[in-house]
Motif scaffolding. Structure first.
Motif, mmCIF file in Angstrom:
data_model
loop_
_atom_site.group_PDB
_atom_site.id
_atom_site.type_symbol
_atom_site.label_atom_id
_atom_site.label_comp_id
_atom_site.label_asym_id
_atom_site.label_seq_id
_atom_site.Cartn_x
_atom_site.Cartn_y
_atom_site.Cartn_z
ATOM 1 N N PRO A 51 13.274 2.132 -10.905
ATOM 2 C CA PRO A 51 11.815 3.084 -10.757
ATOM 3 C C PRO A 51 12.035 4.166 -11.268
ATOM 4 C CG PRO A 51 13.250 3.203 -8.753
ATOM 5 C CD PRO A 51 13.189 2.124 -9.583
ATOM 6 N N GLU A 84 10.613 6.774 -5.568
ATOM 7 C CA GLU A 84 11.726 5.798 -5.881
ATOM 8 C C GLU A 84 10.296 4.020 -5.397
ATOM 9 O OE1 GLU A 84 14.737 4.100 -4.858
ATOM 10 O OE2 GLU A 84 15.763 6.829 -5.733
ATOM 11 N N ASN A 85 9.472 5.113 -5.674
ATOM 12 C CA ASN A 85 8.018 4.114 -5.393
ATOM 13 C C ASN A 85 7.260 4.558 -6.907
ATOM 14 O OD1 ASN A 85 7.261 6.348 -4.942
ATOM 15 N ND2 ASN A 85 5.754 5.598 -2.742
ATOM 16 N N SER A 142 5.666 7.343 -7.349
ATOM 17 C CA SER A 142 4.679 7.564 -6.944
ATOM 18 C C SER A 142 4.348 8.879 -8.062
ATOM 19 C CB SER A 142 3.700 7.357 -5.622
ATOM 20 O OG SER A 142 5.273 8.353 -4.832
#
Length: 479
Positions: free
Chosen positions: A333, A337-338, A340
């Motif tokens: 990533p 972690e996402n 975003s």
């Protein structure tokens, strides 16, 4: 505090020496963990709902400080704070707090962006220390004025971008200072915000006023509009009259690491593009009072003492983010972690990246190596929100000391220029669809690179953009 130049502790000490028959018992005599009332900071909480509640709890620090008053225009929103601190006096107007509660030493300001400056400035002029949520102010002019006033009145200040005190950002500073990635000439910062309505028409209906809401005080210095749930309690962020959009909401967290690590100052250029909203006939629709659904902004920073080359910083929001750098493996990533929210600093020797609040910092080297910090850095999941405010509280007790004040991670000496740099982006975003008449009478939009004179706080090549450097205050309000 008897005057703004005397700390509570030094005042207590002088009182003890000069008062016959009265003694202050040292805390060590009272037993371990005891905090004498004379050592507690008396704090007024301005804005007790939402983030204001956690700001109050963090500043209180399990009884190390005293929450003397809680002020909120909507007591329903502040009910949790009232329950937590039942002995605090309750108010709806911050001006009454500062006028009536005479022993206040400091305030926390956790209100919508448009009222930050007027509340903080009122307190600063009375010699009160201030903790103000991010972004520091609604516009560039206000940020400059607060920075100057804090030094003039010698008060202790901190902005509420708690990630500035995290282990992650300290690790990134250390890595950069060691020369691990070399000079940086490109930075990418992004967020998934907004998570509230933007790019929408101004409401025209008039819902019933919420019971007990002091709407006039909520509006404060802004242009008066009728109450609507699209403004209060949370959705004000998407309206220029009150908020600063996705950039204002998250950039004080996300731009802070590169700004701090690279020692940046005022940008010299800014350019933006914004996401479009279309009508049913596919013609573009423009909502000048609402922040855009998404935006892309590029700031140009000159070389600094720490980073001896100019750089381009690109900000994206509304779900837009940079593409995955080739140097970072495809299954890793970027940022959070996402992915975003995040930061990427591209240097001569590699890429340094982190997530929100400078979490999970890493370096991906040009030679294929990866540097991950010790576990203690990544385990710092407290943000450390409490520590950020406790440092401010402890500095308030000591009183204003220039060298110690600058040691706070977001004193206004730092947070003011950071906020100005961030809000430069909003000058370009808000100018995107302005029209300026050319010599032949043709009107063209302000979709152009803006050149910025940071010292004078002025766009030098597109005069219409300067209307957003400061705002006109509603009658009865002033800075």
């Amino acid at each position: 505090m008897k005057n703004k130049h005397t700390s509570r502790r030094s005042f207590v000490k002088m009182t003890t020496l000069s008062t016959v028959g009265i003694s202050i018992i040292p805390r060590h005599v009272m037993g371990k963990g005891f905090i004498a009332p004379s050592d507690k900071l008396n704090i007024a909480v301005i804005g007790g709902g939402g983030k204001g509640y956690s700001d109050a709890v963090n500043a209180w620090n399990n009884g190390a400080s005293n929450i003397a008053a809680i002020c909120d225009v909507d007591w329903n929103q502040a009910s949790r704070a009232f329950e937590k601190f039942p002995n605090a006096k309750k108010y709806k107007d911050f001006r009454k707090v500062l006028d009536e509660v005479k022993d206040i030493d400091a305030i926390t300001v956790s209100t919508p962006d448009h009222t930050h400056a007027v509340i903080a400035m009122t307190a600063i002029k009375l010699g009160k220390h201030v903790y103000v949520q991010k972004p520091l102010t609604h516009n560039i002019y206000e940020a400059r004025m607060l920075t100057e006033a804090a030094n003039k009145y010698k008060v202790v200040t901190q902005m509420g971008n708690q990630g500035a005190s995290s282990k992650g950002v300290k690790q990134m500073i250390s890595w950069f200072n060691e020369g691990l990635i070399g000079k940086v000439n490109k930075v990418h910062v992004w967020t998934n915000r907004p998570v509230w309505p933007q790019g929408i028409a101004t409401p025209t209906d008039k819902p019933e006023m919420l019971d007990g809401l002091d709407w006039d005080t909520w509006i404060g210095p802004a242009k008066m509009v009728d109450y609507h749930p699209l403004y209060h309690p949370f959705k004000w962020r998407g309206w220029w009259n009150f908020g600063t959009g996705a950039l204002g909401d998250m950039a004080c967290h996300l731009i802070d690491p590169p700004y701090r690590v690279l020692g940046l100052g005022y940008p010299t250029e800014v350019e933006s593009s914004v996401g479009a909203v279309f009508k049913r006939d596919w013609s573009p629709e423009y909502f000048p009072e609402s922040c855009p659904v998404s935006s892309r902004t590029q700031l140009t920073f000159p070389a600094s003492d720490k980073n001896p080359t100019s750089l381009k910083m690109t900000w994206t929001d509304g779900g837009l983010r940079p593409f995955h750098p080739d140097l970072i493996p495809a299954d890793h990533p970027i940022g959070d972690e996402n992915s975003s929210n995040g930061v990427i600093m591209i240097g001569e020797k590699g890429i340094m990246t982190c997530g929100t609040y400078a979490r999970n910092p890493k370096i991906y080297f040009n030679n294929g190596g990866v540097l991950i910090p010790a576990a203690a850095v990544n385990e710092d999941t407290s943000l450390p929100e409490n520590g950020h405010q406790v440092a401010w509280v402890e500095a308030c007790k000591e009183g204003f000391k220039k060298d110690k004040h600058n040691a706070l991670t977001s004193s206004f000496d730092y947070a003011g220029p950071l906020t100005e740099a961030i809000l430069m982006g909003n000058l370009a975003i808000r100018s995107y669809d302005l029209r300026e008449k050319a010599g032949n009478g043709f009107e063209y939009p302000g979709r152009k690179k803006l050149l910025w004179d940071g010292t004078s706080m002025r766009v030098t090549n597109f005069e219409p953009a300067n209307q957003f450097v400061k705002r006109e205050y509603r009658e009865g309000w002033s800075l």
